[in-house]
Design an enzyme around this catalytic site. Structure first.
Site, PDB file in Angstrom:
ATOM      1  CG  ASP A  93     -30.002 -13.873  34.497  1.00 11.84           C
ATOM      2  OD1 ASP A  93     -30.349 -12.828  33.932  1.00 11.84           O
ATOM      3  OD2 ASP A  93     -30.548 -14.297  35.528  1.00 11.84           O
ATOM      4  CG  ASN A 137      15.696 -19.117  42.360  1.00  8.73           C
ATOM      5  OD1 ASN A 137      16.157 -18.137  42.946  1.00  8.73           O
ATOM      6  ND2 ASN A 137      15.407 -19.114  41.073  1.00  8.73           N
ATOM      7  CB  THR A 162      13.573 -17.282  48.452  1.00  5.93           C
ATOM      8  OG1 THR A 162      14.135 -17.548  47.151  1.00  5.93           O
ATOM      9  CG2 THR A 162      14.688 -17.202  49.467  1.00  5.93           C
ATOM     10  CG  ASP A 163      11.624 -17.384  43.772  1.00  4.19           C
ATOM     11  OD1 ASP A 163      11.753 -16.440  44.574  1.00  4.19           O
ATOM     12  OD2 ASP A 163      12.101 -17.384  42.619  1.00  4.19           O
ATOM     13  CB  VAL A 188      16.611 -21.425  36.298  1.00  2.00           C
ATOM     14  CG1 VAL A 188      15.717 -22.000  37.383  1.00  2.00           C
ATOM     15  CG2 VAL A 188      16.616 -22.330  35.088  1.00  2.00           C
ATOM     16  CB  ALA A 189      18.389 -17.298  39.271  1.00  2.00           C
ATOM     17  CG  ASP A 208     -32.227 -11.171  37.127  1.00  2.00           C
ATOM     18  OD1 ASP A 208     -32.825 -10.366  36.388  1.00  2.00           O
ATOM     19  OD2 ASP A 208     -32.731 -12.222  37.533  1.00  2.00           O
ATOM     20  CG  ASN A 215      14.201 -14.358  41.357  1.00  2.00           C
ATOM     21  OD1 ASN A 215      14.585 -14.850  42.420  1.00  2.00           O
ATOM     22  ND2 ASN A 215      13.234 -14.897  40.640  1.00  2.00           N
ATOM     23  CD  GLU A 228      12.885 -21.266  39.319  1.00  2.00           C
ATOM     24  OE1 GLU A 228      12.633 -20.392  40.164  1.00  2.00           O
ATOM     25  OE2 GLU A 228      14.039 -21.661  39.094  1.00  2.00           O
TER      26      GLU A 228
END
Length: 914
Positions: free
Chosen positions: A650, A748, A751-752, A294-295, A341, A712, A299
């Site tokens: 178009d 995680n 930070t993520d 997971v790390a 166009d 990570n 995610e």
């Protein structure tokens, strides 16, 4: 300029080439009569056999298929896997948060895709509800759905054409076909058969097509195609045949997701193997391996992508661009070619008088709207063109035929008071325009009973005429010159001789080469009224007027910005090649070189088009199929293509292009539904602003991926390398796990998740529009980003392991907490350093991204809470208290990464400066 290559042999007209056949043969082929139409029973039989006159929605994706496509996306599957792993770990809060992100991601994607399926529904709205048709010799009103081939219908101004028809009678009939052909001016229709079968739609003067509008006159026509057999039906088929493809962003994120998932599983397996070989319990190592997997996967990526794209869409809305599909925000930043166009996109979609030739001189209209230092004869030309005119001046501009409106507008801009002029010169008779004469004439009387006297213009006209009456005539120069016995030289009439006539023709040809429609204007003094048939005799030729649909004022600058950004603009239009080339040259799209016409495209193979597509910048007289071929050829060459447009014609190319851009003001519903983005102001310059926004968004997404993956890599490196020195030296080790699974998940999420979201609001870097577009072949980790991820991840791992080993070897119990806290501050300073790939943080300014500052403040508070609040510290995260010195050491070690990254950027700037 290459407009007409060597002509092939004239093709034989096929039975369905209705424009080639005389009216009698058309009626015979359809087994109908012009006066009686079809018998009611026969019409019913044909309706049962051929089906209703409506567009059929074939192959549309059901809502369940769209939902399944969203759920089976790689990043969603990874996210679901992460949620499942969190549940295995007993982390209900994290699992709930991840599942909420999944729901948000899927719902947004579902809504965008579901709306995109409505393009055909917009086409179907173009069917008219009722139409007048002859059945059994009587004129009836029936629903448009009931029309069948062979029905004879009656059309007049304001009617929508309900099916594809062949005209069998026309009385001053004009049809506006801009939405279908790109021709900005209403087309005058007639009944004469054409010599060639492969004539473009815009030149089939005896045909009318479903969805177009009758703007003037009246006529009768026989229905030749209905439903999906019409040109509109063919466009619907093209739209439905275009398969949806992943955007560049989706392709890159899918690739990143697969790579990270594979790497996470491999690393988790390796750590589990090492732990089990060291005698760690199986259940503990399973949890550790899951947490490492997971790390390794960021995610927060789908959440950051959705947040960043949605934020970009909001910023674009403020700049007058409405995003219909979120991934299109980033796709704009990848664009290498913009296919535009002409009518209504590059031009204003209105006719304008831009040139006038009088008294031997040709004058061009200036940017301010006037003709500069013009001779007095120009007033006569403009007044005559405005009086021999059925358009009406309203406060917001002229209302009526576009050509007549342009003449009226030119007179008003020149200072002529049209209301007073028309009172001073009331119309007493007229000879309307028709397609055979190609001219219109009006008879005017000089009023003698005005309270304040006639306006100056009328007085000058009276002096020029010298008679109580005057005839004004306008029309095709070729139809006026044979009737003109004199030429106005600016002061008086002089005899029209062959030399003077030849000079006028040369002026006409010069204006036509510049893509203008050219009209001649003449007058005739009369002592007394004459019959209508005698009005157009002994004319005095005044001059020529050149009319064109002018470019939008800001487009040329926008084109230059595109060129500086490495983006090639290409014009694709249904208009005439001369007109297209002139507009392209004026805007800087082309230098007047090669122009490919629709006829040429029809004869070209895919290989021939692929050979020319990167050098040709102007395509004229094209059909929807041609536009699609051009977009496909560019995409096969590796280009990321944006297609702009506003018409029905178009729509297929808008849907096929990597980014379809529709006009919001003049655009049809069909074009808007097929597009990814709608310009609310129809301004081409807005596309350039959107491209800049797209580049900035991709930079921010790439910045987050670099930040998250490097972080990570560092955390996984710590987990993987922590036991290695002890195994090699045989020293005893308290635990083979550097940090616990719940501690890893906490980091995680901090930070993520939080820091990643703050990166989505970073401002564009300098010179973002002076660099070339990204190569479609480049991956997310191109341009050295893979190397940066590796060394920054390695730096994070090295610093963290150093402090962990130092405390552990001294026998200090807080060694694991020091690893945990050092990792947190390393990523905080990493986020600050990652804000720009080139500029230093000091030059950017610490507070230019206020959201990041607030997020960092929040993370520091949460980290302090994790270290000091007993339930959170002791039970949840199982941390050991840190002294102030320990805490400050973690902060200082985190700052070393900022210094290291800034040093790298300084070296990079010096290298570029050399």
């Amino acid at each position: 300029m290459r407009n007409t290559p060597m002509e092939p042999s004239t093709p034989v007209c096929r039975p369905d080439g209705w424009h080639c056949l005389p009216v009698e043969q058309v009626l015979a082929a359809l087994a109908t009569e012009a006066e009686r139409g079809l018998p009611g029973a026969e019409a019913a039989r044909r309706l049962a056999e051929g089906g209703a006159n409506e567009l059929v929605d074939r192959g549309a994706r059901s809502p369940w298929i769209i939902l399944w496509e969203q759920l089976s996306a790689v990043m969603v599957l990874i996210l679901l896997g992460a949620a499942g792993l969190s549940l295995v770990l007993g982390k209900w809060l994290e699992a709930g948060a991840i599942l909420a992100i999944v729901v948000l991601f899927v719902v947004l994607g579902f809504l965008q895709d579901y709306r995109a399926e409505k393009a055909i529904a917009a086409l179907r709205k173009l069917a008219v509800p009722d139409v007048r048709v002859r059945r059994d010799g009587a004129l009836r009103t029936v629903g448009a759905r009931e029309l069948v081939p062979g029905d004879v219908i009656v059309l007049e101004a304001g009617n929508l054409v309900p099916a594809d028809v062949r005209f069998i009678e026309c009385t001053n009939l004009r049809v506006q076909e801009a939405a279908l052909t790109g021709e900005s001016e209403a087309v005058e229709k007639d009944t004469a058969p054409l010599a060639r079968a492969d004539v473009p739609l815009g030149d089939r003067l005896n045909m009318g097509y479903m969805g177009t509008v009758v703007t003037y006159g009246r006529g009768r026509a026989v229905v030749v195609e209905t439903g999906m057999g019409t040109e509109l039906g063919k466009i619907a088929t093209l739209i439905q045949e275009v398969k949806a493809e992943l955007t560049p962003l989706q392709q890159r994120l899918d690739a990143v997701g697969k790579q990270l998932a594979a790497a996470g599983i491999a690393v988790a397996g390796l750590i589990m193997t090492v732990g089990l070989s060291a005698g760690e319990p199986l259940d503990g190592m399973i949890l550790t391996a899951i947490s490492v997997a997971v790390a390794f996967i960021p995610e927060g990526l789908p959440a950051v992508v959705t947040f960043t794209l949605a934020l970009g869409a909001q910023r674009m809305l403020a700049r007058r661009a409405l995003i219909r599909k979120l991934p299109a925000v980033e796709t704009l930043g990848s664009v290498t070619t913009i296919c535009s166009d002409k009518t209504g996109t590059l031009t204003e979609n209105r006719m304008s008088a831009t040139a006038a030739c009088v008294a031997g001189r040709c004058l061009r209209r200036g940017e301010s709207g006037g003709f500069g230092d013009s001779p007095a004869a120009l007033e006569l030309l403009l007044a005559a063109g405005a009086l021999c005119n059925d358009a009406v001046w309203q406060p917001d501009g002229p209302v009526g035929d576009p050509t007549e409106g342009a003449l009226l507008a030119a007179a008003v801009e020149a200072g002529l008071a049209m209301a007073e002029l028309r009172r001073a010169l009331p119309r007493v008779a007229e000879l309307p325009f028709d397609s055979e004469r190609k001219r219109m004439s009006t008879l005017h009387r000089f009023a003698r009973s005005m309270a304040d006297g006639p306006p100056q213009a009328a007085a000058r006209l009276a002096a020029m005429a010298g008679t109580p009456y005057v005839v004004f005539t306008k029309g095709a120069p070729d139809s006026l010159l044979p009737l003109a016995t004199n030429l106005w030289d600016g002061e008086r009439p002089v005899p029209m001789d062959e030399a003077r006539a030849a000079h006028i023709r040369s002026q006409q040809e010069a204006l036509a080469r510049d893509g203008m429609r050219v009209l001649g204007v003449a007058f005739r003094p009369l002592a007394e009224p004459v019959s209508a048939n005698a009005l157009e005799e002994q004319l005095v030729f005044v001059g020529l007027v050149g009319l064109i649909d002018p470019p939008r004022p800001v487009v040329r600058q926008a084109v230059q910005t595109c060129l500086r950004a490495g983006i090639r603009p290409v014009m694709i239009t249904g208009d005439h090649p001369l007109t297209a080339c002139s507009i392209a040259r004026e805007l800087g799209i082309s230098d007047g070189g090669v122009v490919l016409s629709g006829e040429q495209l029809s004869r070209m193979s895919a290989e021939q088009l692929a050979a020319d597509v990167e050098t040709v910048s102007v395509y004229a007289r094209v059909t929807p199929e041609h536009k699609l071929k051009i977009v496909e050829a560019l995409q096969r060459k590796g280009h990321i293509v944006a297609m702009t447009g506003d018409g029905i014609n178009d729509a297929p190319a808008l849907k096929k292009a990597d980014i379809g851009v529709a006009m919001g003001v003049t655009g049809t519903d069909v074009a808007k539904e097929a597009a990814d983005m709608v310009l609310l102001d129809d301004d081409f310059a807005t596309i350039v602003a959107a491209v800049e926004e797209g580049r900035m968004i991709y930079d921010n997404l790439r910045r987050f991926i670099k930040f998250a993956v490097a972080g990570n890599v560092g955390k996984v490196g710590v987990m993987l390398l922590w036991p290695m020195p002890f195994f090699l030296t045989g020293q005893p080790l308290e635990s083979t796990v550097a940090i616990l699974p719940l501690q890893l998940l906490w980091l995680n999420l901090m930070t993520d998740g939080l820091l990643g979201l703050s990166m989505g609001v970073e401002q564009a870097e300098k010179r973002v529009m002076q660099r070339p577009p990204r190569s479609p072949a480049d991956g997310v980790f191109s341009d050295g980003m893979g190397w940066q991820v590796a060394w920054v991840g390695g730096f994070i791992a090295a610093v963290t392991l150093a402090v962990g080993y130092g405390y552990y070897l001294q026998g200090l119990p807080q060694w694991q907490t020091m690893i945990f806290t050092t990792l947190a501050f390393l990523q905080i300073f990493q986020a600050l350093a990652t804000r720009s790939s080139h500029e230093s943080l000091w030059r950017l300014g610490l507070f230019t991204n206020r959201l990041m500052v607030l997020v960092i403040f929040l993370i520091v508070l949460l980290q302090v809470a994790a270290l000091t609040v007993p339930p959170l510290r002791d039970i949840f995260l199982r941390l050991t208290p840190l002294s102030p010195v320990d805490f400050l050491l973690c902060v200082g070690l985190g700052g070393t990464l900022l210094l290291a990254v800034e040093a790298e950027k300084w070296l990079l700037r010096r290298r570029q400066a050399r």
